[in-house]
Design a protein around this motif. Structure first.
Motif, mmCIF file in Angstrom:
data_model
loop_
_atom_site.group_PDB
_atom_site.id
_atom_site.type_symbol
_atom_site.label_atom_id
_atom_site.label_comp_id
_atom_site.label_asym_id
_atom_site.label_seq_id
_atom_site.Cartn_x
_atom_site.Cartn_y
_atom_site.Cartn_z
ATOM 1 N N ASP A 32 0.815 -1.216 0.000
ATOM 2 C CA ASP A 32 0.000 0.000 0.000
ATOM 3 C C ASP A 32 0.852 1.272 0.000
ATOM 4 O OD1 ASP A 32 -2.322 -1.475 0.011
ATOM 5 O OD2 ASP A 32 -2.547 -1.425 2.192
ATOM 6 N N LEU A 33 2.174 1.127 0.219
ATOM 7 C CA LEU A 33 3.057 2.288 0.302
ATOM 8 C C LEU A 33 3.261 2.983 -1.034
ATOM 9 C CD1 LEU A 33 4.169 1.912 3.304
ATOM 10 C CD2 LEU A 33 6.326 2.479 2.235
ATOM 11 N N LEU A 34 3.510 2.212 -2.081
ATOM 12 C CA LEU A 34 3.805 2.779 -3.391
ATOM 13 C C LEU A 34 3.172 1.918 -4.470
ATOM 14 C CD1 LEU A 34 5.435 4.913 -5.062
ATOM 15 C CD2 LEU A 34 7.287 3.236 -5.127
ATOM 16 N N GLY A 35 2.527 2.583 -5.409
ATOM 17 C CA GLY A 35 1.904 1.863 -6.508
ATOM 18 C C GLY A 35 1.851 2.718 -7.750
ATOM 19 N N LEU A 36 1.241 2.181 -8.777
ATOM 20 C CA LEU A 36 1.079 2.885 -10.047
ATOM 21 C C LEU A 36 -0.399 3.087 -10.325
ATOM 22 C CD1 LEU A 36 3.630 0.840 -12.186
ATOM 23 C CD2 LEU A 36 4.010 3.040 -11.068
ATOM 24 N N ARG A 37 -0.761 4.310 -10.634
ATOM 25 C CA ARG A 37 -2.147 4.634 -10.978
ATOM 26 C C ARG A 37 -2.140 5.914 -11.797
ATOM 27 N NH1 ARG A 37 -7.092 6.138 -6.963
ATOM 28 N NH2 ARG A 37 -8.655 6.340 -8.595
ATOM 29 N N LEU A 38 -2.794 5.903 -12.905
ATOM 30 C CA LEU A 38 -2.814 7.045 -13.807
ATOM 31 C C LEU A 38 -3.715 8.152 -13.255
ATOM 32 C CD1 LEU A 38 -1.775 8.041 -16.553
ATOM 33 C CD2 LEU A 38 -3.836 7.060 -17.576
ATOM 34 N N GLY A 105 -1.236 25.165 -23.168
ATOM 35 C CA GLY A 105 -1.068 26.070 -22.041
ATOM 36 C C GLY A 105 -1.936 25.760 -20.835
ATOM 37 N N VAL A 106 -2.914 24.891 -20.998
ATOM 38 C CA VAL A 106 -3.788 24.522 -19.888
ATOM 39 C C VAL A 106 -3.849 23.005 -19.727
ATOM 40 C CG1 VAL A 106 -5.186 26.626 -19.900
ATOM 41 C CG2 VAL A 106 -5.839 24.691 -21.349
ATOM 42 N N GLY A 107 -2.834 22.318 -20.241
ATOM 43 C CA GLY A 107 -2.794 20.862 -20.152
ATOM 44 C C GLY A 107 -2.615 20.385 -18.729
ATOM 45 N N HIS A 108 -3.067 19.169 -18.496
ATOM 46 C CA HIS A 108 -2.942 18.553 -17.180
ATOM 47 C C HIS A 108 -1.673 17.708 -17.143
ATOM 48 C CE1 HIS A 108 -7.583 18.814 -16.548
ATOM 49 N NE2 HIS A 108 -7.022 19.983 -16.772
ATOM 50 N N VAL A 109 -0.978 17.745 -16.024
ATOM 51 C CA VAL A 109 0.252 16.982 -15.847
ATOM 52 C C VAL A 109 -0.102 15.510 -15.621
ATOM 53 C CG1 VAL A 109 2.278 16.660 -14.364
ATOM 54 C CG2 VAL A 109 1.506 18.971 -14.932
ATOM 55 N N THR A 110 0.590 14.626 -16.327
ATOM 56 C CA THR A 110 0.386 13.189 -16.186
ATOM 57 C C THR A 110 1.120 12.694 -14.954
ATOM 58 O OG1 THR A 110 0.196 12.934 -18.572
ATOM 59 C CG2 THR A 110 0.683 10.946 -17.304
ATOM 60 N N ASP A 111 0.394 12.092 -14.026
ATOM 61 C CA ASP A 111 0.954 11.524 -12.801
ATOM 62 C C ASP A 111 0.676 10.032 -12.780
ATOM 63 O OD1 ASP A 111 1.916 13.960 -11.795
ATOM 64 O OD2 ASP A 111 0.043 14.407 -10.771
ATOM 65 N N PHE A 112 1.560 9.269 -12.110
ATOM 66 C CA PHE A 112 1.368 7.815 -12.069
ATOM 67 C C PHE A 112 1.988 7.135 -10.856
ATOM 68 C CE2 PHE A 112 5.103 8.829 -14.492
ATOM 69 C CZ PHE A 112 6.063 7.978 -13.993
ATOM 70 N N LEU A 113 2.766 7.837 -10.052
ATOM 71 C CA LEU A 113 3.361 7.245 -8.852
ATOM 72 C C LEU A 113 2.454 7.528 -7.660
ATOM 73 C CD1 LEU A 113 7.097 8.303 -9.343
ATOM 74 C CD2 LEU A 113 6.112 6.031 -9.665
#
Length: 170
Positions: A32-38, A105-113
């Motif tokens: 549960d500490l670290l995973g991948l999720r878009l 200019g208004v794009g969303h940053v891709t996160d996954f960690l």
């Protein structure tokens, strides 16, 4: 150099996340500490300022310009590495803001960690944090050396005598 490496790795991992992850499913890496999720972040850290994505983009452009100037003036190798990591992280996230949906200019940053249930980030964020740590340690070490009277070249007691002075035997 550090900035370029960070940008390449950041963009490659974001592309992999976009092609292989889902916003609905978490892939555990360390329990549960670290995973991948878009996830897609319109704001800054912890989604703060999500209603001001355009302003965050402008601030990002300004920060990148300032970091380029500061990087050119770095006095130590470790200082350059720290600034390079921060610059690479800033550019990596700025690329998303400029070119990702919903628009320029208004794009969303891709996160996954996914850090537990706290927040979701990316490798650009990791580089930003690592750069701040490297700069902080570099400043702390320089401060300690200055207080001890040691210069970067290992000499103590101030500057070396000038050539041709009485101390050089001329």
């Amino acid at each position: 150099m550090a900035a370029g490496v960070v940008v390449l790795i950041d963009q490659a991992t974001k592309a992999a996340a976009l092609s292989g992850l889902s916003p609905d499913e978490r892939v555990p890496l360390l329990g549960d500490l670290l995973g991948l999720r878009l996830a897609f972040n319109p704001g800054a850290i912890l989604s703060l300022g999500s209603g001001f994505t355009g302003l965050l983009t402008l601030l990002g452009v300004g920060a990148v310009i300032l970091l380029i100037v500061v990087a050119a003036r770095a006095r130590t190798g470790w200082g350059a590495v720290g600034i390079g990591l921060i610059l690479g992280g800033a550019v990596g996230n700025l690329i998303d803001r400029l070119f990702s949906p919903p628009g320029f200019g208004v794009g969303h940053v891709t996160d996954f960690l996914a850090y537990g249930t706290l927040f979701i980030g990316n490798l650009a964020d990791v580089a930003l944090g690592a750069g701040v740590i490297v700069l902080g340690l570099n400043l702390w070490i320089r401060h300690r050396r200055a207080r001890a009277g040691t210069t970067n070249d290992g000499m103590t007691g101030g500057a070396a005598p000038a050539a041709g002075s009485a101390a050089s035997g001329s």
